[in-house]
Design a protein around this motif. Structure first.
Motif, PDB file in Angstrom:
ATOM      1  N   ARG A  39       0.845  -1.195   0.000  1.00  0.00           N
ATOM      2  CA  ARG A  39       0.000   0.000   0.000  1.00  0.00           C
ATOM      3  C   ARG A  39       0.883   1.250   0.000  1.00  0.00           C
ATOM      4  O   ARG A  39       0.653   2.198  -0.740  1.00  0.00           O
ATOM      5  N   ASP A  40       1.901   1.243   0.822  1.00  0.00           N
ATOM      6  CA  ASP A  40       2.836   2.347   0.901  1.00  0.00           C
ATOM      7  C   ASP A  40       3.545   2.544  -0.445  1.00  0.00           C
ATOM      8  O   ASP A  40       3.705   3.680  -0.907  1.00  0.00           O
ATOM      9  N   SER A  42       2.445   1.685  -3.487  1.00  0.00           N
ATOM     10  CA  SER A  42       1.508   2.207  -4.486  1.00  0.00           C
ATOM     11  C   SER A  42       1.204   3.684  -4.228  1.00  0.00           C
ATOM     12  O   SER A  42       1.080   4.481  -5.161  1.00  0.00           O
ATOM     13  N   LEU A  43       1.103   4.064  -2.969  1.00  0.00           N
ATOM     14  CA  LEU A  43       0.834   5.458  -2.617  1.00  0.00           C
ATOM     15  C   LEU A  43       2.014   6.357  -2.994  1.00  0.00           C
ATOM     16  O   LEU A  43       1.837   7.433  -3.591  1.00  0.00           O
ATOM     17  N   GLY A  57      -3.725   4.703  -1.524  1.00  0.00           N
ATOM     18  CA  GLY A  57      -2.904   3.529  -1.784  1.00  0.00           C
ATOM     19  C   GLY A  57      -3.736   2.310  -2.115  1.00  0.00           C
ATOM     20  O   GLY A  57      -4.948   2.304  -1.962  1.00  0.00           O
TER      21      GLY A  57
END
Length: 132
Positions: A39-40, A42-43, A57
């Motif tokens: 998630r981090d 993608s963000l 994210g």
């Protein structure tokens, strides 16, 4: 046709950047060593694309916004993931999963772009030749 991820030596970054900019690419960079989760990752990469502030994210949202971004502004873009070797050493699974999603992003842009769009990811680091 997209290729495997580009694992490039940090020492060559300025020269490679100059060469690809001379060929009409925009070049942005993120620090891959800061990734703590997918998630981090993608963000952080999404921020490099100037995704809207509501993006929090996740790869599904990443792909939706990526397609919209490139349809609105066709371009040739390279995102360099700095310190990729640090991420790979610390969390190989996160490095591989992130690389896989970013490779899919490259293939998505290639298939939807009709030649007007190009997206590549360069993985910068102090990579050691095999056997060292």
């Amino acid at each position: 046709m997209s290729t495997s991820p580009y694992l490039l030596p940090e020492a060559d970054r300025d020269e490679v950047r100059r060469r690809v900019e001379d060929q009409g690419f925009q070049v942005g960079c993120v620090d891959a060593s800061s990734f703590q989760s997918e998630r981090d990752a993608s963000l952080t990469v999404g921020r490099e694309f100037d995704f809207p502030g509501y993006f929090r994210g996740g790869w599904d949202g990443f792909f939706d916004l990526l397609s919209a971004e490139f349809q609105e502004k066709p371009r040739r873009l390279i995102v360099g993931l700095l310190n990729s070797d640090v991420l790979a050493s610390r969390d190989l699974r996160l490095f591989v999963n992130t690389s896989w999603h970013l490779q899919n992003a490259t293939e998505t842009i290639e298939s939807e772009g009709g030649g007007e769009w190009q997206l590549e990811f360069f993985y910068w680091g102090s990579w050691r030749p095999e056997g060292e």
